[in-house]
Design a protein around this motif. Structure first.
Motif, mmCIF file in Angstrom:
data_model
loop_
_atom_site.group_PDB
_atom_site.id
_atom_site.type_symbol
_atom_site.label_atom_id
_atom_site.label_comp_id
_atom_site.label_asym_id
_atom_site.label_seq_id
_atom_site.Cartn_x
_atom_site.Cartn_y
_atom_site.Cartn_z
ATOM 1 N N ASP A 43 0.851 -1.184 0.000
ATOM 2 C CA ASP A 43 0.000 0.000 0.000
ATOM 3 C C ASP A 43 0.890 1.239 0.000
ATOM 4 O O ASP A 43 2.058 1.182 0.379
ATOM 5 C CB ASP A 43 -0.869 -0.017 1.269
ATOM 6 C CG ASP A 43 -2.103 0.869 1.143
ATOM 7 O OD1 ASP A 43 -2.224 1.600 0.136
ATOM 8 O OD2 ASP A 43 -2.940 0.829 2.062
ATOM 9 N N ASP A 44 0.307 2.360 -0.412
ATOM 10 C CA ASP A 44 1.017 3.636 -0.309
ATOM 11 C C ASP A 44 0.900 4.124 1.132
ATOM 12 O O ASP A 44 0.026 3.674 1.873
ATOM 13 C CB ASP A 44 0.381 4.651 -1.264
ATOM 14 C CG ASP A 44 0.540 4.243 -2.731
ATOM 15 O OD1 ASP A 44 1.558 3.605 -3.040
ATOM 16 O OD2 ASP A 44 -0.353 4.548 -3.535
ATOM 17 N N ALA A 51 7.758 -5.824 -11.372
ATOM 18 C CA ALA A 51 7.160 -7.091 -10.941
ATOM 19 C C ALA A 51 8.225 -8.082 -10.499
ATOM 20 O O ALA A 51 8.065 -8.772 -9.484
ATOM 21 C CB ALA A 51 6.319 -7.668 -12.080
ATOM 22 N N ALA A 52 9.344 -8.134 -11.236
ATOM 23 C CA ALA A 52 10.377 -9.127 -10.921
ATOM 24 C C ALA A 52 10.919 -8.903 -9.509
ATOM 25 O O ALA A 52 11.157 -9.857 -8.760
ATOM 26 C CB ALA A 52 11.516 -9.033 -11.940
ATOM 27 N N ARG A 53 11.107 -7.630 -9.122
ATOM 28 C CA ARG A 53 11.636 -7.333 -7.800
ATOM 29 C C ARG A 53 10.613 -7.672 -6.718
ATOM 30 O O ARG A 53 10.971 -8.244 -5.681
ATOM 31 C CB ARG A 53 12.036 -5.858 -7.710
ATOM 32 C CG ARG A 53 12.871 -5.549 -6.482
ATOM 33 C CD ARG A 53 13.350 -4.117 -6.503
ATOM 34 N NE ARG A 53 14.308 -3.834 -5.452
ATOM 35 C CZ ARG A 53 15.615 -4.023 -5.533
ATOM 36 N NH1 ARG A 53 16.126 -4.555 -6.618
ATOM 37 N NH2 ARG A 53 16.417 -3.719 -4.539
ATOM 38 N N ILE A 54 9.350 -7.322 -6.958
ATOM 39 C CA ILE A 54 8.304 -7.625 -5.988
ATOM 40 C C ILE A 54 8.244 -9.140 -5.754
ATOM 41 O O ILE A 54 8.141 -9.616 -4.629
ATOM 42 C CB ILE A 54 6.946 -7.066 -6.489
ATOM 43 C CG1 ILE A 54 6.959 -5.534 -6.387
ATOM 44 C CG2 ILE A 54 5.779 -7.669 -5.714
ATOM 45 C CD1 ILE A 54 5.737 -4.845 -6.936
ATOM 46 N N PRO A 69 7.194 -4.178 3.812
ATOM 47 C CA PRO A 69 6.588 -3.233 2.875
ATOM 48 C C PRO A 69 6.975 -3.531 1.435
ATOM 49 O O PRO A 69 8.098 -3.949 1.162
ATOM 50 C CB PRO A 69 7.163 -1.884 3.321
ATOM 51 C CG PRO A 69 8.492 -2.231 3.903
ATOM 52 C CD PRO A 69 8.372 -3.615 4.493
ATOM 53 N N LEU A 70 6.022 -3.325 0.536
ATOM 54 C CA LEU A 70 6.279 -3.460 -0.900
ATOM 55 C C LEU A 70 5.943 -2.139 -1.548
ATOM 56 O O LEU A 70 4.979 -1.493 -1.166
ATOM 57 C CB LEU A 70 5.327 -4.496 -1.513
ATOM 58 C CG LEU A 70 5.636 -5.964 -1.487
ATOM 59 C CD1 LEU A 70 4.628 -6.673 -2.394
ATOM 60 C CD2 LEU A 70 7.041 -6.246 -1.960
ATOM 61 N N SER A 71 6.730 -1.724 -2.528
ATOM 62 C CA SER A 71 6.346 -0.533 -3.277
ATOM 63 C C SER A 71 5.704 -0.980 -4.573
ATOM 64 O O SER A 71 6.301 -1.735 -5.344
ATOM 65 C CB SER A 71 7.567 0.326 -3.569
ATOM 66 O OG SER A 71 7.198 1.354 -4.465
ATOM 67 N N VAL A 72 4.486 -0.494 -4.827
ATOM 68 C CA VAL A 72 3.796 -0.915 -6.050
ATOM 69 C C VAL A 72 4.448 -0.298 -7.287
ATOM 70 O O VAL A 72 4.145 -0.692 -8.403
ATOM 71 C CB VAL A 72 2.299 -0.559 -6.004
ATOM 72 C CG1 VAL A 72 1.621 -1.339 -4.898
ATOM 73 C CG2 VAL A 72 2.081 0.925 -5.829
#
Lengths: 517, 85
Positions: free
Chosen positions: A56-57, A85-88, A78-81
């Motif tokens: 989420d932001d 995609a490969a990094r996530i 935390p994930l940055s949208v």
């Protein structure tokens, strides 16, 4: 010692604003209800052990998810949208979360990115409403390497060509918060900035210190971070925390006029060296504010040393034009280790850290091979890679890096990770990534030497990087070189590469220099 | 000094952008941060060069930085400042 976030939320004035995002205000009552709702969904559902991913932001949804994870004794990741995609997917594979929480803002962007094996909970725009985008399946056994002793895991740039997971323990976070709430804390009525993205560990300070103190967390829109003067004034921010680049940029465009930030009472800078001219211009712009320089690698939990900028700079405070990183927090230890025996002053060398704020190891043990050193007393020391100097008054000054690590707007960047992305895509070429801080070629520059055939175009190189790296790691400029300048040992001379790409020396001089070595 | 027309200002802005990016975005309303290789420090340097080129002073304390992130936004802001001279 600060309490659990969720218990503290319940003690604040329910009608006070907890989080402000644009025009939207979320009260402490609403934030507490959302936190409880998320916690209930998790405890009522067949979810295995393991961390909770916050996809989420910055905003009330992310704050509530973090508070819920904390209350349940689970780590958050935390994930940055905005990341590729490969990094996530690399991060998810390393963390093996029990659950991913997204908002309906980020759901669209993540729809084709998230693997289907993780339960997925969506926080709907009407706050307090939750909906399962993918319900948890019973009897899924947990494979996550992240235990309940971990508060959060940040993924930073690694030298091995993949993101490096830094698991920060709950007791480390509590130790930091103990110092931070006492020294840099906020109170109800204060308005604190939320400058940092959730994937940057300094955001942990924004969220926890502000909400523990009962103040209002004011989220700065991403496009305003570059030049935040208008935001600071319009939102009447009383407590500001950012990277020093924000002050540098405002000073560069002449916006730090004396007295323009009358509401500011506390300013924290962290993440990269703070230059004296920027610190002094900021102090003049914010005459009612304390200005504090913080220092600390992600591995030592947000920040581990501090320095309060005095009204007047003395000569000993000024080493290479940089504000000191000051003294290590009480209860933590920082020692200088000499990096070479010959001619090295004992007060100058690599800073090593130890204490409750320092991580026990990386998520992937392979990342920690050279990161920790054992002291004579058996104590494990984290090697920061930062070269520091201790002055006569005992204050620490940052001098530089002992390796090639770079900082871009406070983000740690290992050139090797970018070079790996380029070299893998173009096997006939070799690349060296440097950082230029002046001239028209500002920012990350990838120098490339190709053995045979045509060199790839700049946009092809950037595309190769964009498929696996976050945007701050994509080189701004690509420069093709005929040969590498080498040093006496026959190794590529990165400093010479940087001088060349910054157009400080002519290509002819470089060729001669290369031939001489 | 001759007052420049809006198309002339746009051309000069484009030239300053082109000096700093690999490819100038085709769309004047595209964000320079998103559509080019400029990062935030690069944009700050571009803004300083625009102030120097047009001998104007942008008030970064009151102007929304978002409005300065596009070629169209820069052109109209510089035009409004040049007219005041």
């Amino acid at each position: 010692m600060p309490g659990t976030l969720i218990d503290t939320l319940a003690r604040h004035q329910p009608d006070n604003t907890a989080v402000e995002t644009g025009e939207r205000k979320t009260s402490y009552r609403q934030l507490l209800n959302l936190t409880r709702a998320i916690r209930e969904q998790i405890t009522r559902s067949p979810i295995g052990s393991g961390p909770i991913v916050v996809a989420d932001d910055p905003g009330p949804g992310a704050c509530a998810t973090i508070a819920a994870a904390h209350a349940l004794g689970r780590a958050y990741v935390p994930l940055s949208v905005t990341h590729p995609a490969a990094r996530i997917q690399q991060i998810l594979a390393a963390a093996e979360p029990a659950l991913i929480v997204q908002s309906d803002w980020t759901a669209d962007r993540l729809a084709d990115v998230l693997p289907s094996r993780y339960p997925l909970l969506t926080i709907l725009d009407e706050l307090g409403k939750l909906s399962w985008a993918r319900s948890p399946e019973p009897a899924v056994s947990s494979t996550s390497p992240i235990g309940s002793d971990i508060a959060y895991v940040m993924f930073t740039s690694g030298t091995t060509g993949r993101p490096k997971g830094v698991p920060v323990r709950v007791d480390s976070l509590m130790a930091y918060l103990g110092v931070a709430t006492k020294r840099f804390g906020v109170r109800p009525g204060d308005r604190a900035s939320h400058f940092f993205e959730l994937t940057f560990d300094l955001s942990v300070h924004d969220v926890f210190v502000t909400l523990l103190g009962g103040a209002t967390l004011v989220v700065i829109p991403a496009e305003q971070r570059m030049l935040p003067a208008r935001f600071l004034r319009e939102k009447e921010i009383s407590h500001w925390f950012s990277v020093p680049s924000a002050a540098d940029s405002l000073q560069r465009v002449g916006a730090l006029r004396p007295g323009i930030f009358p509401h500011l009472r506390q300013t924290l800078f962290c993440g990269e060296p703070l230059r004296w001219p920027a610190a002094e211009a900021w102090q003049a712009a914010a005459p009612n504010s304390r200005v504090i320089n913080l220092y600390g690698p992600t591995e030592a939990t947000i920040a581990i040393s501090y320095y309060v900028v005095p009204p007047r700079r003395s000569r000993s405070d000024d080493v290479y034009g940089m504000v000191p990183i000051g003294e290590v927090f009480e209860g933590q230890r920082g020692e200088i280790f000499s990096t070479s025996e010959a001619g090295e002053q004992p007060n100058r060398g690599e800073l090593r850290l130890s204490g409750s704020q320092v991580i026990s190891g990386y998520l992937d043990a392979r990342d920690g091979r050279n990161a920790f050193a054992s002291g004579p007393d058996g104590v494990s020391w984290y090697r920061t890679g930062d070269a520091v100097e201790r002055d006569a008054t005992g204050l620490l000054h940052f001098v530089g890096r002992i390796d090639h690590q770079l900082k871009v707007s406070g983000y740690r960047v290992e050139p090797a990770e970018i070079e790996d992305a380029i070299n893998r895509t173009f096997p006939g070429c070799r690349s060296v990534v440097v950082l230029c801080d002046r001239g028209k070629r500002r920012g990350l520059v990838a120098a490339i030497v190709c053995g045979e055939g045509d060199a790839p175009t700049a946009s092809a190189v950037r595309e190769a990087c964009a498929s696996s790296l976050p945007s701050y790691m994509i080189p701004a400029h690509i420069v093709e070189l005929a040969t590498w300048p080498v040093n006496a040992n026959g190794k590529i001379d990165r400093a010479a590469v940087r001088r060349h790409v910054a157009e400080e020396i002519a290509p002819d001089a470089l060729a001669q220099q290369g031939a001489r070595s | 000094m001759k007052v420049r027309s809006e198309p002339e200002i746009r051309d000069a802005v484009l030239r300053l952008v082109a000096e700093r990016v690999d490819e100038v975005p085709l769309d004047d309303s595209a964000s320079l941060l998103a559509a080019t290789n400029l990062d935030s420090l690069g944009v700050v340097e571009l803004l300083v060069s625009i102030e120097e080129e047009f001998k104007v002073s942008i008030d970064f304390v009151t102007v929304d930085p978002v409005s300065l992130l596009t070629i169209s936004g820069l052109t109209s802001h510089v035009s409004s400042l040049v007219e005041q001279v």
